[in-house]
Design a protein around this motif. Structure first.
Motif, mmCIF file in Angstrom:
data_model
loop_
_atom_site.group_PDB
_atom_site.id
_atom_site.type_symbol
_atom_site.label_atom_id
_atom_site.label_comp_id
_atom_site.label_asym_id
_atom_site.label_seq_id
_atom_site.Cartn_x
_atom_site.Cartn_y
_atom_site.Cartn_z
ATOM 1 N N ALA B 52 0.692 -1.306 0.139
ATOM 2 C CA ALA B 52 -0.028 0.112 -0.070
ATOM 3 C C ALA B 52 0.858 1.341 -0.218
ATOM 4 C CB ALA B 52 -0.876 -0.076 1.200
ATOM 5 N N LEU B 53 1.852 1.266 0.942
ATOM 6 C CA LEU B 53 3.067 2.240 0.713
ATOM 7 C C LEU B 53 3.538 2.513 -0.674
ATOM 8 C CD1 LEU B 53 5.092 2.420 3.876
ATOM 9 C CD2 LEU B 53 3.671 4.228 3.008
ATOM 10 N N GLY B 54 3.767 1.218 -1.193
ATOM 11 C CA GLY B 54 4.540 1.387 -2.529
ATOM 12 C C GLY B 54 3.469 2.185 -3.569
ATOM 13 N N ALA B 55 1.979 1.807 -3.465
ATOM 14 C CA ALA B 55 1.082 2.575 -4.266
ATOM 15 C C ALA B 55 0.886 4.049 -3.973
ATOM 16 C CB ALA B 55 -0.291 1.837 -4.082
ATOM 17 N N PHE B 56 1.003 4.117 -2.680
ATOM 18 C CA PHE B 56 1.164 5.734 -2.106
ATOM 19 C C PHE B 56 2.416 6.556 -3.047
ATOM 20 C CE2 PHE B 56 1.686 8.968 1.299
ATOM 21 C CZ PHE B 56 0.621 9.629 0.971
ATOM 22 N N VAL B 57 3.471 5.889 -2.683
ATOM 23 C CA VAL B 57 4.739 6.307 -3.417
ATOM 24 C C VAL B 57 4.429 6.599 -5.032
ATOM 25 C CG1 VAL B 57 7.064 6.053 -4.194
ATOM 26 C CG2 VAL B 57 6.507 5.402 -1.892
ATOM 27 N N ILE B 58 3.911 5.905 -5.781
ATOM 28 C CA ILE B 58 3.215 6.021 -7.179
ATOM 29 C C ILE B 58 2.630 7.182 -7.294
ATOM 30 C CG2 ILE B 58 2.100 4.986 -9.060
ATOM 31 C CD1 ILE B 58 2.740 2.365 -8.119
ATOM 32 N N ALA B 59 1.634 7.188 -6.342
ATOM 33 C CA ALA B 59 0.550 8.528 -6.415
ATOM 34 C C ALA B 59 1.360 9.798 -6.026
ATOM 35 C CB ALA B 59 -0.257 8.321 -5.426
ATOM 36 N N ILE B 60 2.330 9.606 -5.243
ATOM 37 C CA ILE B 60 3.241 10.877 -5.087
ATOM 38 C C ILE B 60 3.801 11.445 -6.294
ATOM 39 C CG2 ILE B 60 5.056 11.772 -3.623
ATOM 40 C CD1 ILE B 60 4.081 10.615 -1.214
ATOM 41 N N ALA B 61 4.316 10.344 -6.726
ATOM 42 C CA ALA B 61 5.285 10.685 -8.044
ATOM 43 C C ALA B 61 4.348 11.064 -9.161
ATOM 44 C CB ALA B 61 6.074 9.377 -8.364
ATOM 45 N N THR B 62 3.179 10.257 -9.396
ATOM 46 C CA THR B 62 2.440 11.117 -10.461
ATOM 47 C C THR B 62 2.253 12.815 -10.017
ATOM 48 O OG1 THR B 62 1.492 8.775 -10.387
ATOM 49 C CG2 THR B 62 0.360 10.371 -11.563
ATOM 50 N N MET B 63 1.626 12.850 -8.632
ATOM 51 C CA MET B 63 1.390 14.275 -8.396
ATOM 52 C C MET B 63 2.534 15.033 -8.899
ATOM 53 S SD MET B 63 0.736 15.804 -4.543
ATOM 54 C CE MET B 63 2.407 15.667 -4.087
ATOM 55 N N LEU B 64 3.853 14.539 -8.388
ATOM 56 C CA LEU B 64 4.900 15.618 -8.724
ATOM 57 C C LEU B 64 5.043 15.808 -10.471
ATOM 58 C CD1 LEU B 64 7.428 14.238 -6.287
ATOM 59 C CD2 LEU B 64 6.185 16.288 -6.255
ATOM 60 N N LEU B 65 4.313 14.809 -11.144
ATOM 61 C CA LEU B 65 4.548 15.175 -12.663
ATOM 62 C C LEU B 65 3.558 16.066 -13.300
ATOM 63 C CD1 LEU B 65 5.507 11.602 -13.565
ATOM 64 C CD2 LEU B 65 6.887 13.540 -13.606
ATOM 65 N N ALA B 123 -6.655 4.981 1.779
ATOM 66 C CA ALA B 123 -7.328 6.105 1.317
ATOM 67 C C ALA B 123 -6.497 7.227 0.664
ATOM 68 C CB ALA B 123 -8.169 6.590 2.572
ATOM 69 N N ASN B 124 -5.678 7.603 1.495
ATOM 70 C CA ASN B 124 -4.677 8.685 1.031
ATOM 71 C C ASN B 124 -3.943 8.368 -0.630
ATOM 72 O OD1 ASN B 124 -4.554 10.790 2.844
ATOM 73 N ND2 ASN B 124 -3.649 9.299 3.958
ATOM 74 N N ALA B 125 -3.639 7.115 -0.732
ATOM 75 C CA ALA B 125 -2.923 6.748 -2.281
ATOM 76 C C ALA B 125 -4.066 7.068 -2.954
ATOM 77 C CB ALA B 125 -2.530 5.421 -2.096
#
Lengths: 224, 265
Positions: B52-65, B123-125
């Motif tokens: 789930a943390l991995g998914a959250f990191v993907i979401a953060i990376a997308t947000m930075l793009l 939820a956050n991801a």
């Protein structure tokens, strides 16, 4: 009132989704193309209701007015409230994508129920009685919503039961406030434009009468 | 908030092409909508905190793009957290399991805490990914995209109308509210306040219905025949396919690892 992604069990999410699609299908069937502008504008009004904050105790809550939506729109309240929830989810991050179905059922279904139960009696009553019925409809739809939220939490796991109870009891003041506000709104509508709360036939009759009255008034103005 | 759906919105799905779109914004909206839905469904089914943390990191990376204002996006995510915080705090105390510590006579279980953390991360991801992929779309583009994805036309038209009139009615609300303020109205915890808000909302409904009648008449005057032409040039290019495929592989890998992990232990 919004449940977020990730909390509910998959079965509840799927069940909510199926029910929401069924409700949307029924609602859209009752929505001929020339009713879409009116329904869209009303749907926008109920979206704006969720931006209106009313003080409750030391804090404030936003209006939901789903009972009134059911009274005014009937089955089409389902798509109308769904659109509002979709926009809130996508652009504000309230609620989520996978719980959209559950949230729609939790909010729109009570609205439809309240609408069906009280539409007839509100349309037939004088403004004061209609206000009382409207208030009951508003409070009922919120209490059903909290009940549905509590049920969807409980179905997802026993550990959620205390949270579900808390949700229900925390919303009792909100039910009261929604009831009062809905009652006042229905009172005003019955005084100003009763056609809004009437079924098709009654509204047509009213429209005929009001156009006659308007024509008479126009003649009087000319003569005077 | 009303600026979001304000009058300055471009009316075409393409519009507002003054500044070049961000990396995420340059993809076909259809791919973004499908990807966000897929991501949400997949992440909700993750069972392990690590993935789930991995998914959250993907979401953060997308947000930075994206070129979305960072603070606003994070603020919206935090607002969502406000909804669930009570439930998450209660979960450790209501889940049976190994007791960790006790507070006010209630035992907090390790399982409950882990479950609460998992829900919070999932939820956050999902919300972060959804905001990153979709909130950059204009509501009009979203309508066109849903139409192209075979959503019922009536629903899409309803949504476009709603979007169009939210800002108008929000302005109307502010006008009515201003009139109340000028007459010395102050919101308090009184019955008078609730009645006034009821009248305010009732008036809003009456005015909006009258507006709707005028709108329909104006549309009929212009030959409205029950169908809106949807004019746009959404193109599905190769890079959209690549994005979709990459996304799918990434999510599927997370799910697969999650399942293997569950089976292995």
């Amino acid at each position: 009132m919004h449940i977020v992604d990730g909390a509910l069990a998959p079965e509840v999410l799927i069940g909510g989704g199926v029910l929401a699609v069924a409700g949307l299908g029924l609602g859209l069937r009752k929505l001929p193309i020339d009713k879409i502008p009116a329904t869209g504008v009303l749907s926008a009004t109920f979206f704006v209701a969720s931006l209106i904050h009313v003080p409750v105790g030391p804090s404030s809550v936003h209006l939901i007015m789903s009972g009134l939506a059911g009274l005014v729109l009937g089955w089409t309240a389902f798509p109308a409230l769904f659109v509002g929830l979709l926009l809130q989810a996508i652009f504000f991050g309230f609620g989520g994508l996978t719980v959209l179905g559950v949230n729609t059922v939790n909010i729109a279904f009570p609205a439809v129920i309240a609408g069906f139960m009280f539409r007839g009696v509100v349309a037939r009553s004088n403004p004061t009685a209609a206000a009382v019925w409207g208030g009951i409809a508003g409070a009922l739809s919120i209490s059903l919503t909290t009940l549905f939220v509590a049920i969807s939490l409980t179905l997802s796991g026993d550990a959620f039961i205390p949270a579900a109870k808390l949700v229900f009891f925390a919303h009792i003041p909100i039910m009261a406030v929604e009831g009062f506000v809905s009652a006042a709104a229905v009172y005003l509508i019955m005084k100003v434009k009763p056609a809004l709360l009437m079924t098709g036939d009654q509204a047509n009759e009213y429209a005929v009468q009001s156009s006659i009255i308007l024509a008479e008034q126009a003649n009087e103005a000319n003569n005077g | 908030m009303s600026h979001l759906f304000g009058h300055d919105q471009p009316l075409s799905a393409q519009g507002g092409g003054v500044k070049p779109p961000s990396f995420v914004g340059s993809f076909d909206p259809r791919v973004r909508v499908v990807a966000a839905c897929l991501f949400a469904v997949m992440v909700v089914s993750l069972q392990q905190i690590e993935f789930a943390l991995g998914a959250f990191v993907i979401a953060i990376a997308t947000m930075l793009l994206t070129d979305l204002p960072l603070r606003l996006t994070l603020k919206r995510m935090a607002a969502m957290d406000g909804f669930i915080i009570v439930m998450l705090v209660m979960l450790p105390f209501t889940t049976p399991g190994t007791p960790m510590f006790s507070m006010l006579g209630a035992d907090a279980s390790k399982e409950g805490l882990l479950h609460a953390v998992l829900i919070g991360i999932r939820a956050n991801a999902v919300v972060l990914m959804m905001l990153s992929l979709l909130s950059g779309l204009t509501p009009v583009t979203l309508g066109h995209t849903l139409y192209r994805l075979r959503c019922p036309a009536a629903l899409v038209h309803l949504m476009m109308f709603t979007v169009r009139y939210i800002s108008v009615l929000h302005d109307e609300y502010h006008r009515l509210r201003m009139a109340m303020k000028l007459r010395g109205f102050k919101a308090r915890n009184t019955f008078h306040t609730y009645r006034s808000f009821g009248y305010l909302f009732g008036m809003l409904l009456v005015r909006s219905l009258e507006r709707a009648e005028r709108v329909l008449e104006a549309m009929k005057c212009r030959g409205f025949s029950g169908h809106f032409p949807m004019i746009d040039q959404l193109v599905f290019r190769r890079r959209d396919a690549i994005l979709g495929a990459t996304f799918f592989v990434m999510i599927a890998a997370l799910i697969l690892m999650d399942r293997i992990y569950v089976l292995a232990y």
